[in-house]
Scaffold this active site. Structure first.
Site, short mmCIF file in Angstrom:
data_model
loop_
_atom_site.label_atom_id
_atom_site.label_comp_id
_atom_site.label_asym_id
_atom_site.label_seq_id
_atom_site.Cartn_x
_atom_site.Cartn_y
_atom_site.Cartn_z
N ASP A 316 -25.39 -16.15 24.22
CA ASP A 316 -25.56 -15.01 25.11
C ASP A 316 -24.66 -13.90 24.56
O ASP A 316 -23.76 -14.16 23.74
CB ASP A 316 -25.19 -15.36 26.56
CG ASP A 316 -25.79 -14.34 27.54
OD1 ASP A 316 -26.15 -13.23 27.10
OD2 ASP A 316 -25.88 -14.65 28.74
C1 BGC Z 1 -27.59 -11.62 29.46
C2 BGC Z 1 -28.74 -12.25 28.71
C3 BGC Z 1 -29.47 -11.19 27.92
C4 BGC Z 1 -28.49 -10.52 26.98
C5 BGC Z 1 -29.12 -9.47 26.08
C6 BGC Z 1 -26.71 -10.78 28.59
O1 BGC Z 1 -25.86 -10.01 29.37
O2 BGC Z 1 -26.83 -12.63 30.09
O3 BGC Z 1 -29.60 -12.90 29.60
O4 BGC Z 1 -30.57 -11.72 27.24
O5 BGC Z 1 -27.46 -9.91 27.75
O6 BGC Z 1 -29.43 -8.32 26.77
#
Ligand code: BGC
Length: 827
Positions: A316
């Protein structure tokens, strides 16, 4: 994260946890966790505070997450063989820095939140990774699809598959190689968790069935899915570490015992791996006190060994907190960039032997193999081609919408609405003479402007400051319950699809009233509006907002409930519509004598108003069912709120999943609590009757497996994607007849609940089917129960185990309304 909010300074997260701290986890921990049975996780005891002095060091947690090393290499098993051999050949020609470039993101002239650079010399074209599980985010000319919770409420595998095809096609046209979804974590353990709406259901079987369809459908059009967030990401509060005045508070640790992990949280990920998901995203939180993206038990153990996962693990955004440790634990790609742990540091670690070169080869092979496996090496749109960096500057038009899927958008929006109350024939409406409309959530928000941060994160109905409050930091408990600026099409955060064109309930009702000659009054701002007594029906629209980065402060809100009661006091036919991004309690108004109908409208995407009007006027028959339990009171739930840093563990927040698998309806059944509306419940404009249950043990059709082997206690097949192949053998077949006994056509969700011998009082969903039936028509629904469906996780054997005993089988309309009951005995 900094890449997404370039105007904001990057929040400094905690420094890496030392390698030795991670891999030094002792064997004692392994024994404790693996033999732990169904009791609380290893930290459950310590997490309760007590004797220990305040914990200031990670050392306290050594051994709580078992070490699993080395990281298994990709094997190319099953359908990956061809992609694997091509990837190996390509990687064999790469330089060290080319391989390293595949393991982290880089900047690009696109709005892709993640980007892996091309290697033109070898014809590798790079990867754009973009959100989200509910449609493409942050760009124009895309559709806003129904969100996960809405899809869950449809209980419709075929429709979910179509959504995956339509949505996947849009990502492809936009040049997105990796769709950052679907979401099956959070599962929904914590009722007020801010991201529950992104996933399908708190029930692992329902979530697993729908993630399977989504992964298969999206990947069939050539787009990789990144099933997320692996794992135990059950609250937003303290989802990330934070440092204040030099003191670091680590991310919350979800303490999950081995049995609960397998039977509940891992279950839908297992379905995603079985469906072939190309990537899995590891989560922000810690699990058993080891960070999700550095947890060797999760990545090397569960995912890459037990489930035979062949793709790559991506972090993540900003979830990497260690270098060598994450490499050895099975992480393959760091996003949004490799700083500050990988990149040149990974090269150095390879050079000095801290990370074996074979581990880097495996990372690169997994990334390239996934790219080949999806066919992205041939005729794939250029990475990020439709993802303009700034929509306010001139940019090429890449219209990703496909008119073939307009009906899927509408059907999807219709089927996720759940009608839970309908008395005195309130619905469907019959050409009313006068309608009065109330509530902030009937109309569109005042802006739909790509200049706004709110637009990029689905917060036009809500405020940017509230969105950002939790999003950029460690995660918080939010302060607002509703999107007061207008109706909700999705929740907020990175899971929000772009809102290009939306039809609000008000838009659709005006159109309908115009066609019917119905008089319309409305007031969308007053808390105590006046009602014209000539109104045939009053409609009150409210919502329950939720967003990434914050947990919801409450499961009800007095403002909306007061508004509903105020209208109902004056209007004897008051219909309530709630767009709810999660569980919303209704006991403050639902028994009011003048509240004649209640619809949970969830998050329907752009076709919201059209779908609602079709349902209200009876052109469509409600067929959604609750994918969660609506309680009478907050105290009825096992875990309503997120866990907060406390006591001796203030710097290491703990969340103990000590209820095991008894979440949501299983908890209500085990504790004999009567809910307001149970899991699986929903009304229709017709009625359905159930008859002719049959329950039969399967007979082995395979000449090499006799019936004794078919019902042997443990599976013995080779591990394929999703686990041992015979885990998916059908052992029991159940069928029943469903008849539409009312006057209009409609679809029924027939549900099968099994009571396993070791959970005798607790029903567990193990099958569902949704036949569409004309009036008086009958269909036979059939459920095939696999070995996995009937097994429990045996922590000593580290295998799924089929227990001897009686398995009660109940078929019906919800978890509490099962008119047909039978059983099967496993010897
Ligand atoms: C989120 C993810 C997301 C990523 C990219 C993170 O803050 O938890 O689910 O895919 O950002 O935007």
């Amino acid at each position: 994260m900094a890449q997404r909010f370039q105007f904001l300074k990057r929040k400094r997260y905690a420094l890496p946890i030392g390698l030795l701290l991670i891999i030094g986890a002792g064997l004692a921990g392994l024994a404790a966790l693996r033999n732990g049975g169904s009791g609380p996780g290893p930290a459950a005891n310590s997490g309760d505070g007590g004797d220990a002095a305040a914990i200031t060091s990670d050392v306290h947690f050594y051994g709580q997450s078992p070490p699993v090393y080395p990281s298994p290499n990709m094997t190319g098993a099953g359908p990956w063989a061809d992609a694997f051999s091509k990837a190996r050949a390509l990687v064999a020609n790469m330089t060290l820095s080319e391989k390293i470039s595949l393991t982290g993101g880089t900047s690009s002239n696109t709005s892709c939140p993640g980007f892996v650079g091309a290697i033109p010399r070898l014809n590798f074209t790079g990867l754009c990774l973009a959100d989200a599980g509910n449609g493409v985010r942050g760009t124009d000319f895309v559709s806003s699809w129904p969100s996960g919770i809405h899809v869950g409420a449809s209980w419709n595998r075929a429709l979910t598959h179509q959504r995956g095809q339509g949505m996947g096609g849009e990502f492809r046209t936009k040049g997105v190689n990796v769709l950052l979804g679907p979401v099956v974590g959070p599962a929904g353990r914590v009722v007020l968790s801010g991201r529950n709406w992104e996933g399908f259901s708190v029930d692992p079987y329902l979530a697993g069935a729908l993630v399977f369809e989504t992964v298969q459908a999206v990947q069939a059009v050539g787009v990789m899915t990144s099933t997320k967030h692996f794992i135990g990401n059950e609250q937003e509060t303290n989802r990330n570490p934070s440092t204040s005045s030099g003191v670091t508070t680590e991310a919350v640790s979800s303490n999950i015992d081995d049995k609960t992990m397998h039977e509940l949280y891992l279950w839908p990920f297992q379905d995603a791996v079985r469906a072939g998901t190309g990537t899995v995203m590891c989560s922000y939180n810690r699990v058993n006190n080891s960070y999700g993206c550095a947890n060797s038990n999760l990545l090397n153990g569960l995912l890459k060994t037990e489930l035979g996962f062949q793709g790559f693990v991506v972090t993540d955004w900003g979830a990497q907190h260690a270098g060598v440790a994450t490499a050895l634990a099975g992480l393959d790609m760091a996003m949004p960039n490799p700083d500050p742990f990988w990149g040149s540091h990974l090269a150095a670690a390879i050079g000095n032997g801290s990370v074996p070169g074979s581990r880097l080869d495996d990372m690169a092979t997994r990334v390239i193999a996934a790219w080949y496996r999806m066919g992205q090496d041939k005729n794939y749109p250029a990475s990020g081609i439709g993802m303009a960096p700034d929509l306010l500057k001139p940019h090429a038009i890449v219209d990703a919408r496909n008119s073939t899927f307009r009906s899927t958008l509408l059907d999807g929006a219709i089927e996720g609405h759940v009608l839970v109350k309908n008395i005195r024939g309130a619905l469907p409406l019959k050409t009313p003479r006068m309608l009065s409309l109330f509530g902030y959530s009937a109309k569109n928000p005042d802006h739909n402007s790509p200049s706004a941060i709110a637009w990029k994160f689905g917060a036009e109905s809500f405020s940017v400051s509230d969105l950002l409050a939790g999003f950029m930091g460690p995660g918080t408990v939010g302060t607002v319950t509703v999107g007061i600026n207008g109706t909700l099409y999705s929740g907020g955060g990175s899971g929000a699809p772009s809102q290009s064109l939306m039809v609000s309930p008000f838009d659709a009702l005006v159109q309908q009233a115009y066609d019917d000659g119905t008089a319309l009054f409305w007031d969308f701002t007053s808390a105590k509006p006046s009602v014209n007594p000539a109104s045939d029906t009053c409609l009150v629209f409210g919502n329950a907002f939720a967003t990434e980065g914050s947990d919801r402060p409450a499961a009800r809100d007095d403002y909306t409930d007061g508004l509903i009661r105020h209208v109902a006091d004056q209007c004897n036919n008051t219909i309530v519509v709630l767009h709810n991004a999660g569980i919303r309690l209704v006991d403050q108004f639902v028994d009011h004598a003048n509240v004649t109908a209640l619809v949970f409208a969830h998050l329907p995407g752009e076709a919201s108003g059209k779908a609602l009007a079709a349902l209200l006027y009876g052109r469509a028959n409600p067929s959604g069912r609750l994918p969660y339990t609506v309680a009478r009171n907050e105290s009825d739930y096992r875990a309503l709120n997120p866990d907060l840093p406390a006591g001796d563990f203030a710097r290491f927040p703990q969340s103990n999943f000590s209820e095991g698998v008894l979440v949501d309806y299983r908890h209500f059944a085990a504790r004999n609590i009567t809910p307001r509306y149970e899991f699986g419940f929903g009304l229709s404009y017709t009625t359905f009757n159930y008859s002719n249950l049959s329950v039969d043990k399967a007979v082995s059709l395979n000449s090499t497996t006799n019936n004794t082997q078919l019902f042997a206690p443990y599976p013995s097949g080779a591990v394929r994607e999703g686990g041992p192949e015979d885990l998916y053998d059908t052992l029991v077949r159940v069928s029943a007849d469903v008849t539409n006994t009312g006057g209009v056509a409609g679809a029924e969700v027939a549900q099968l609940y099994v009571r396993l011998p070791s959970y005798s009082g607790v029903p567990q969903l193990r099958g569902f089917d949704k036949p569409f039936l004309n009036a008086l028509q009958t269909a036979t629904v059939r459920f095939e129960l696999t070995r996995r469906d009937l097994s429990v996780w045996d922590t000593a054997a580290q295998q799924w185990r089929l227990l001897p005993g009686r398995y009660a089988m109940a078929v019906g309309r919800s978890c509490r309304d099962t008119p047909l009951v039978g059983e099967v005995v496993i010897p």
